[in-house]
Design an enzyme around this catalytic site. Structure first.
Site, short mmCIF file in Angstrom:
data_model
loop_
_atom_site.label_atom_id
_atom_site.label_comp_id
_atom_site.label_asym_id
_atom_site.label_seq_id
_atom_site.Cartn_x
_atom_site.Cartn_y
_atom_site.Cartn_z
N LYS A 12 3.58 -76.51 -3.46
CA LYS A 12 3.38 -75.14 -2.99
C LYS A 12 4.07 -74.89 -1.64
CE LYS A 12 -0.92 -74.29 -5.50
NZ LYS A 12 -2.33 -73.82 -5.42
N ASP A 52 -3.94 -69.40 -2.79
CA ASP A 52 -4.28 -70.12 -4.02
C ASP A 52 -5.25 -69.24 -4.81
OD1 ASP A 52 -4.88 -72.35 -5.83
OD2 ASP A 52 -6.77 -72.48 -4.71
#
Length: 276
Positions: A198, A9
């Protein structure tokens, strides 16, 4: 473990408090590339913003953007995967957000569409500071036409003053079928089409690269990262992560401001700190 793919991230994870990749994280990721390990990011940001932040890698690996709604080749700019919110749902979302008079942004592949309201003039400055050059944006009081004319990947709602409004909005959004709703900070809501997360994006990228999930190490700090932390062979939560996020990870590292990504890579992989 023989890791073959590192996925991180960006905000609150790979980026430091100045919203740039820390120097130690750069060193660790460059070393990973030198050893033949793939490196990429999975971010809520737009593709162009993500790409500019990791240009130091000169990587050929696709980038996961808009919380997994888009995977795009970083060399050819070819779309590998996309999952758009259909226009009818995008407009339903718009009506709900207008009802509560909150600040919001709609993301397409190339355009950031920002709601202009008087009390949020500060947002334009903030966006221009955080979003890298190369991101086209409009700042309008009525985004209807732009929403109709663009394929929408993600919507984000931000409310700093009255967090209870976010709960009310979430309840109304949950009545619309086909939406994926999460958050990347305490004061926001992030909305994508069902299947856009994700974890699913990392799965698709792993298939594209022919890498087993057990050979993946993923880093994150917030709720929108949980799916990839759980999918990867090892999921690493940052020291600054929410406690619930930490509970879903396999390993907890230092804060993003303390080079937590690099520290975990030195401890969990074949990489060695430069000053060792």
């Amino acid at each position: 473990m023989d890791y073959k793919l590192i996925v991180a991230d960006m905000d609150g994870t790979l980026l430091g408090s100045d919203h740039e990749v820390t120097e130690e994280n750069k060193k660790a990721l460059k070393e990973a590339l030198d050893k033949g390990i793939y490196v990429t990011v999975a971010t809520g940001r737009m593709y162009s913003s993500a790409k500019s932040h990791i240009s130091f890698l000169n990587s050929t690996i696709p980038i996961i953007a808009c919380n997994g709604a888009l995977i795009k080749d970083s060399i050819t700019n070819k779309i590998i995967y996309s999952n758009y919110i259909d226009r009818e749902k995008s407009l339903k979302i718009l009506r709900i957000l207008e009802k509560y008079k909150v600040y919001y942004q709609y993301y397409s592949e190339d355009l950031l569409m920002c709601k202009k309201i008087d009390k949020d003039n500060k947002n334009l400055i903030k966006i221009k500071k955080l979003m890298s050059s190369g991101v086209d944006l409009v700042f309008l009081s009525d985004l209807t036409e732009h929403i109709i004319n663009n394929d929408i990947l993600k919507v984000i709602v931000v409310e700093d003053e009255n967090l209870s409004i976010l709960e009310k909005i979430t309840k109304e959004l949950n009545k619309i079928e086909g939406l994926e709703i999460t958050k990347s900070w305490f004061n926001n809501i992030e909305i994508m089409a069902t299947g856009s997360d994700k974890g699913n994006a990392v799965k698709k990228l792993a298939e594209h690269l022919d890498i087993d999930k057990d050979n993946i190490i993923a880093f994150g700090d917030n709720y929108n990262d949980i799916s990839m932390l759980e999918f990867a062979g090892i999921g690493v939560a940052m020291g600054n992560a929410d406690e619930f996020v930490k509970s879903r990870a396999d390993y907890i590292t230092l804060k993003n401001s303390e080079d937590g990504v690099a520290k975990a890579l030195y401890e969990l992989t074949c990489l060695k700190a430069i000053n060792d």
